[in-house]
Write an enzyme that holds these catalytic residues in place. Structure first.
Site, mmCIF file in Angstrom:
data_model
loop_
_atom_site.group_PDB
_atom_site.id
_atom_site.type_symbol
_atom_site.label_atom_id
_atom_site.label_comp_id
_atom_site.label_asym_id
_atom_site.label_seq_id
_atom_site.Cartn_x
_atom_site.Cartn_y
_atom_site.Cartn_z
ATOM 1 N N SER A 135 -20.408 -57.784 60.127
ATOM 2 C CA SER A 135 -19.695 -57.611 58.863
ATOM 3 C C SER A 135 -18.630 -56.531 59.019
ATOM 4 O O SER A 135 -18.801 -55.572 59.780
ATOM 5 C CB SER A 135 -20.670 -57.182 57.774
ATOM 6 O OG SER A 135 -19.951 -56.798 56.622
ATOM 7 N N TYR A 149 -27.497 -52.162 54.611
ATOM 8 C CA TYR A 149 -27.009 -53.419 55.208
ATOM 9 C C TYR A 149 -25.935 -53.095 56.231
ATOM 10 O O TYR A 149 -25.988 -53.553 57.379
ATOM 11 C CB TYR A 149 -26.452 -54.316 54.097
ATOM 12 C CG TYR A 149 -25.593 -55.457 54.580
ATOM 13 C CD1 TYR A 149 -26.162 -56.597 55.134
ATOM 14 C CD2 TYR A 149 -24.196 -55.397 54.482
ATOM 15 C CE1 TYR A 149 -25.366 -57.650 55.579
ATOM 16 C CE2 TYR A 149 -23.399 -56.437 54.918
ATOM 17 C CZ TYR A 149 -23.995 -57.564 55.466
ATOM 18 O OH TYR A 149 -23.207 -58.597 55.908
HETATM 19 O O1 NJP Z 1 -25.037 -65.543 53.023
HETATM 20 P P1 NJP Z 1 -25.979 -66.545 52.182
HETATM 21 P P2 NJP Z 1 -23.790 -65.829 53.973
HETATM 22 N N1 NJP Z 1 -34.975 -66.225 58.075
HETATM 23 O O2 NJP Z 1 -26.865 -65.643 51.402
HETATM 24 C C1 NJP Z 1 -30.590 -67.259 55.720
HETATM 25 C C2 NJP Z 1 -22.720 -62.246 56.978
HETATM 26 N N2 NJP Z 1 -21.657 -61.795 56.089
HETATM 27 O O3 NJP Z 1 -23.716 -67.220 54.388
HETATM 28 O O4 NJP Z 1 -33.914 -68.539 54.819
HETATM 29 C C3 NJP Z 1 -34.101 -67.244 58.245
HETATM 30 O O5 NJP Z 1 -25.161 -67.560 51.493
HETATM 31 C C4 NJP Z 1 -30.598 -67.977 54.389
HETATM 32 O O6 NJP Z 1 -31.525 -69.066 54.433
HETATM 33 P P3 NJP Z 1 -33.005 -69.083 53.769
HETATM 34 C C5 NJP Z 1 -24.115 -62.015 56.445
HETATM 35 O O7 NJP Z 1 -24.544 -60.700 56.651
HETATM 36 C C6 NJP Z 1 -21.481 -62.359 54.878
HETATM 37 O O8 NJP Z 1 -22.604 -65.226 53.342
HETATM 38 O O9 NJP Z 1 -33.220 -70.536 53.540
HETATM 39 N N3 NJP Z 1 -32.959 -67.359 57.564
HETATM 40 C C7 NJP Z 1 -29.198 -68.539 54.347
HETATM 41 O O10 NJP Z 1 -29.129 -69.766 55.046
HETATM 42 C C8 NJP Z 1 -24.895 -63.009 57.263
HETATM 43 O O11 NJP Z 1 -25.260 -62.474 58.495
HETATM 44 C C9 NJP Z 1 -20.464 -61.882 54.044
HETATM 45 O O12 NJP Z 1 -32.941 -68.245 52.544
HETATM 46 C C10 NJP Z 1 -32.683 -66.397 56.668
HETATM 47 C C11 NJP Z 1 -28.389 -67.485 55.059
HETATM 48 O O13 NJP Z 1 -29.288 -66.701 55.856
HETATM 49 C C12 NJP Z 1 -23.916 -64.162 57.461
HETATM 50 O O14 NJP Z 1 -22.628 -63.643 57.162
HETATM 51 C C13 NJP Z 1 -19.653 -60.849 54.463
HETATM 52 C C14 NJP Z 1 -33.525 -65.314 56.437
HETATM 53 C C15 NJP Z 1 -27.695 -66.548 54.094
HETATM 54 O O15 NJP Z 1 -26.818 -67.287 53.318
HETATM 55 C C16 NJP Z 1 -24.185 -65.336 56.551
HETATM 56 O O16 NJP Z 1 -24.205 -64.900 55.205
HETATM 57 C C17 NJP Z 1 -19.849 -60.307 55.708
HETATM 58 C C18 NJP Z 1 -34.711 -65.254 57.184
HETATM 59 N N4 NJP Z 1 -35.599 -64.250 57.046
HETATM 60 C C19 NJP Z 1 -20.859 -60.786 56.511
HETATM 61 N N5 NJP Z 1 -32.984 -64.537 55.468
HETATM 62 C C20 NJP Z 1 -20.212 -62.415 52.679
HETATM 63 N N6 NJP Z 1 -20.752 -63.578 52.314
HETATM 64 O O17 NJP Z 1 -19.455 -61.798 51.888
HETATM 65 C C21 NJP Z 1 -31.821 -65.128 55.098
HETATM 66 O O18 NJP Z 1 -19.051 -59.307 56.099
HETATM 67 N N7 NJP Z 1 -31.648 -66.253 55.820
#
Ligand code: NJP
Length: 254
Positions: A135, A149
């Site tokens: 990020s 975070y």
């Molecule tokens: O977030 P979101 P993003 N085990 O909440 C999964 C980074 N980022 O797509 O498990 C396995 O829509 C969750 O799936 P589920 C951010 O830090 C973002 O934006 O089914 N999976 C879902 O598929 C991250 O590294 C922004 O709940 C787990 C996904 O993760 C990446 O981009 C800005 C889990 C999250 O989907 C994707 O984030 C930035 C677990 N324990 C960096 N916990 C931004 N959106 O603004 C969660 O700088 N997931």
């Protein structure tokens, strides 16, 4: 040429969009996340070369099983993307031990599990591409309420860079990359730990399509790290590290 690609955190947001776009161009995918229903639905909609395996990336065993499932299905893996992650909505003075543990577990240890699961396979083949999604907040303190975070993502940056240096002499065919998005319009804010009920995506956020495009370009042309919106982000980071105090003064005055 089509590649075999594993994506964690693929049930929503950036990971899901990346899966759609990679499947559309003919890559072979193994998707991981906890939400089985969403994940399986997405895999079905991507076509017959996309598979899903329910995975909690905070559990090493699950991540190893995701790797095993990918190898069983496709025989090899070309690209592994540690994309799963979660934010937090608490400033430094409000953080508890449990908050820190959760951030380290889901944003740092998860990636370590992915690295340790797949890199031996890459070493055996003498090739492979490991991508960690970090990020912009790991570089610049734009959002105090994302403190732990951002700290966990800074640690991820360092882990990534050290792995790259460890591998470069003996395994020049293995690529290790870091992706630094800014704000992206996904459910990230609402899904953050301690998120307020009315949490909404940030104004001016980048679209998931653009971020997925940037990651796909990285898969095609591996580099050490990319900003997903480089024209905006690179000058900001340069200016921050040139003079931290002056940058913070400007930030506070906004
Ligand atoms: O977030 P979101 P993003 N085990 O909440 C999964 C980074 N980022 O797509 O498990 C396995 O829509 C969750 O799936 P589920 C951010 O830090 C973002 O934006 O089914 N999976 C879902 O598929 C991250 O590294 C922004 O709940 C787990 C996904 O993760 C990446 O981009 C800005 C889990 C999250 O989907 C994707 O984030 C930035 C677990 N324990 C960096 N916990 C931004 N959106 O603004 C969660 O700088 N997931």
């Amino acid at each position: 040429m089509s590649k075999v690609i594993v994506i964690t955190g693929a049930s929503a947001g950036i990971g899901a969009q990346l899966a759609r776009q990679l499947a559309a161009r003919g890559d072979y995918l193994m998707l991981g996340a906890r939400s089985a229903k969403e994940l399986n639905q997405l895999a079905r909609s991507c076509g017959r070369d996309t598979f899903a395996y329910t995975t909690d990336v905070t559990r090493r065993q699950d991540v190893n099983r995701l790797r095993d499932e990918a190898l069983r299905t496709f025989d090899h893996v070309d690209v592994w993307i540690n994309n799963a992650g979660r934010g937090i909505t608490r400033n430094v003075m409000e953080l508890t031990d449990a908050d820190i543990d959760e951030m380290i577990s889901v944003n740092l240890k998860s990636a370590l599990y992915g690295i340790q699961a797949i890199v031996p396979h890459f070493q055996e083949r003498g090739q492979g591409h490991l991508i960690n999604v970090s990020s912009m907040l790991s570089r610049i303190p734009f959002a105090g309420f994302r403190s732990a975070y951002s700290a966990s993502k800074s640690a991820l940056n360092t882990l990534t860079a050290n792995l790259r240096m460890d591998l470069r002499a003996d395994f020049p065919g293995i690529q290790v990359s870091l992706v630094l998005p800014g704000a992206v319009s996904t459910g990230f804010a609402a899904n953050s730990l301690h998120a307020p009920e009315d949490a909404a995506a940030m104004q001016g956020a980048q679209s998931v399509e653009e971020v997925a495009n940037a990651i796909i370009e990285l898969i095609d042309q591996p580099r050490a790290e990319i900003y997903t919106n480089p024209e905006v982000q690179q000058p900001q980071v340069r200016s921050y590290y040139e003079d931290v105090a002056a940058f913070e003064d400007r930030l506070a005055a906004r």
